[in-house]
Design a protein around this motif. Sequence first.
Motif, short mmCIF file in Angstrom:
data_model
loop_
_atom_site.label_atom_id
_atom_site.label_comp_id
_atom_site.label_asym_id
_atom_site.label_seq_id
_atom_site.Cartn_x
_atom_site.Cartn_y
_atom_site.Cartn_z
N TRP A 11 71.48 44.73 10.60
CA TRP A 11 70.29 44.65 9.74
C TRP A 11 70.11 45.91 8.90
CZ3 TRP A 11 68.19 40.20 8.88
CH2 TRP A 11 68.14 39.21 9.89
N THR A 12 70.47 47.00 9.49
CA THR A 12 70.13 48.28 8.87
C THR A 12 71.32 49.03 8.30
OG1 THR A 12 70.30 49.37 11.02
CG2 THR A 12 68.14 48.53 10.39
N GLN A 71 69.26 40.46 17.03
CA GLN A 71 68.19 41.44 17.08
C GLN A 71 67.09 41.04 16.08
OE1 GLN A 71 68.28 43.80 19.34
NE2 GLN A 71 70.39 43.23 19.97
N ASP A 109 64.61 41.11 13.02
CA ASP A 109 64.82 41.58 11.65
C ASP A 109 63.82 42.70 11.37
OD1 ASP A 109 65.23 42.01 9.01
OD2 ASP A 109 65.10 39.91 8.41
N VAL A 110 64.30 43.96 11.28
CA VAL A 110 63.40 45.10 11.06
C VAL A 110 62.73 45.01 9.69
CG1 VAL A 110 64.65 46.62 12.62
CG2 VAL A 110 65.38 46.46 10.23
N TRP A 111 63.37 44.37 8.77
CA TRP A 111 62.77 44.21 7.44
C TRP A 111 61.56 43.27 7.50
CZ3 TRP A 111 63.65 46.90 3.11
CH2 TRP A 111 64.83 47.67 3.03
N THR A 166 59.75 42.71 10.06
CA THR A 166 58.65 43.43 10.73
C THR A 166 58.00 44.43 9.79
OG1 THR A 166 59.83 43.22 12.84
CG2 THR A 166 58.09 44.87 12.72
N PHE A 167 58.85 45.11 9.01
CA PHE A 167 58.32 46.10 8.08
C PHE A 167 57.41 45.44 7.04
CE2 PHE A 167 58.56 48.47 4.11
CZ PHE A 167 58.21 49.75 4.52
N GLU A 173 62.92 53.37 10.54
CA GLU A 173 64.26 53.23 11.13
C GLU A 173 64.94 51.98 10.58
OE1 GLU A 173 66.51 53.08 15.48
OE2 GLU A 173 64.33 53.12 15.35
N GLY A 174 66.06 52.23 9.85
CA GLY A 174 66.80 51.12 9.27
C GLY A 174 66.23 50.60 7.98
N ILE A 175 65.14 51.20 7.48
CA ILE A 175 64.49 50.74 6.24
C ILE A 175 64.63 51.82 5.19
CG2 ILE A 175 62.35 49.95 5.19
CD1 ILE A 175 63.50 48.02 7.22
#
Length: 625
Positions: free
Chosen positions: A465-466, A504, A506-508, A510-511, A539-541
Amino acid sequence: MCEEYRRKVIILFDDNTAHNLDSSTSTTLAEPSTGSPEASTPEASTPRPQSEMAHHQDDKPATTATTEDFASALETFTTETEEAASQDNVLKGTVLKLTATHVVVDIGAKSEGMLPLAEVLDHEGKPKFQPGDEIDVMRDKGQAEEGYINLSHQKAQRLRAWDEIEKAYNEKKPIEATVVERIKGGLTVDILGARAFLPGSQADLRPVRNLDAAKGQKLEVAIIKLNKKRGNIVVSRKQILEEEQTEKRSKTLEHLEEGAVLTGVVKNLTEYGAFVDLGGIDGLLHITDMSWGRLTHPRDLVNVGDQIQVKVLKFDKDKQRVSLGFKQLTPDPWLDASHRYPVSAHVSGRVISVTDYGAFVELEQGIEGLVHVSEMTWSKRMKHPSKLVNVGDQVDCVVLSVNPQERRISLGMRQLASNPWDALHEKYPVGATVEGRVRNLTDFGAFIEIEDAIDGLVHVSNLSWTKRVKHPSEVLKKGDRVKAIVLAIEPDKRRLSLGVKQLQPDVWETFFQQHHVGDVLHGKVLRVASFGAFVEIAEGIEGLCHNSEAVDGNGQPIHLEPGLEHDFKIIKMNPEEKKVGLSIKAVGEEASRTEVEAYKHPVSSTGGSTIGELVSWKRAGNENS
């Protein structure tokens, strides 16, 4: 022989011989009256005294001696003539014994002779006579050791056979001969017991490589050279064969025409075809005209000596060239191939060839189809058809297509097994978690084997993802066992899309749920480009601060370098493209606006505002705008 003897006797008693005898006799009888006058007197006729009689008796032995000399000479001549004649006589003898080199023969009159053992050996090298057998011999010149008479069996045989040999020579007729042995330059043959020479060049129409193989064979030969005085006989088999060939050719040419069906004998094989003897004339049967199917070599269909029927395809009378066909005797099997092999029909055949791109399967004589490598198995991993089939294997196939005009049939083998891709949706629905082994890595992703013949692709964009992954080898290695999420299935294209990062959150996502435009975040510059700087805000963004947004409160550009930290304001968000726009300038403007707001709304105990304050706030707001 008697005539020759009579002729020699007549010569012995010719006129000169008689005259000499008469003179000798006259001289002898006239000797008493020589120098005697009384001889002419009458007393001469009267009886003579005893002394005169004695004188005449003394003269008688001389006359007798002369007669005896003649008789002796005649006897001697007769003996010599008989001996000379006896050398041409065939004698009957009895074999007494055989030695390592000779045969001892009893020829009668208490006489024994010897002849070379080689004269009585057959083509296998075995003696044709044993002790006690009768044998025909003739005296030969010279005398053997220990007083034996030199004999010859071959001369006796030749003498007996000479009349027949001479007759065949004069009438130019063939005669039968048996090959005895191989000698320098050719063969020794036996003709009615007489030995003759067959030169190697005259043994056949073409040069014979192995003359030893002819031992013991019976051949018809022509006498081409005869010397009775020396006893030489030279024969030829080639002449007989040429005469036969000429005769056959004449008969063959009477029936030879295009379209005619003839019977011939396979004479020779080459890589490109077979030469067939049609009877005095040879025709070429090309390999392409042997079978409707494929042949690797003419010997796959015919062998030398085979008698086959052929069709005359072309005949050039001037050059005496004949083109023949064998497959033309049967109908072209491709004419009704589409009816006999309909699409989807199950067929069986023999693998006749294996190539890099597939295998050729013979369905019948003249009909063969191609099983392409892609139609052999549902798996994509088979590197070469030879891993699955070999020449000579009997295989079952399904007809995929038929093209009689191009003489092609496409076959499939995998169609006989169930397609694992058809049931893939049921086994691995979209969103399901699967596990497999990394089978291969490419520039665009990694292939994961989840079961036999089923591979899924994890695109490089679905590995993290990142992290910006340039090559899958940065994350995975060949042979690793990994888990992935099924993203999409296309059974018709045999495609399975997998994702690893989907395991995992998606950190995006969530962001974007937690942040909005206008939020001020503390970030760290990761890298700088000509148009701006990429800043890690979580983190990762990452977000992008364009150069136009990197200015201070006075409008002066701020130089951003990797590692520097600043406060950034979110001025743009794009969840679909996962992009965030950042600005330092907007942070300063936000601070100014806060101060204005604080000024406009001071903390008051009364909690109210005057009209002058409202006007001032309004004016300040317009200026900022």
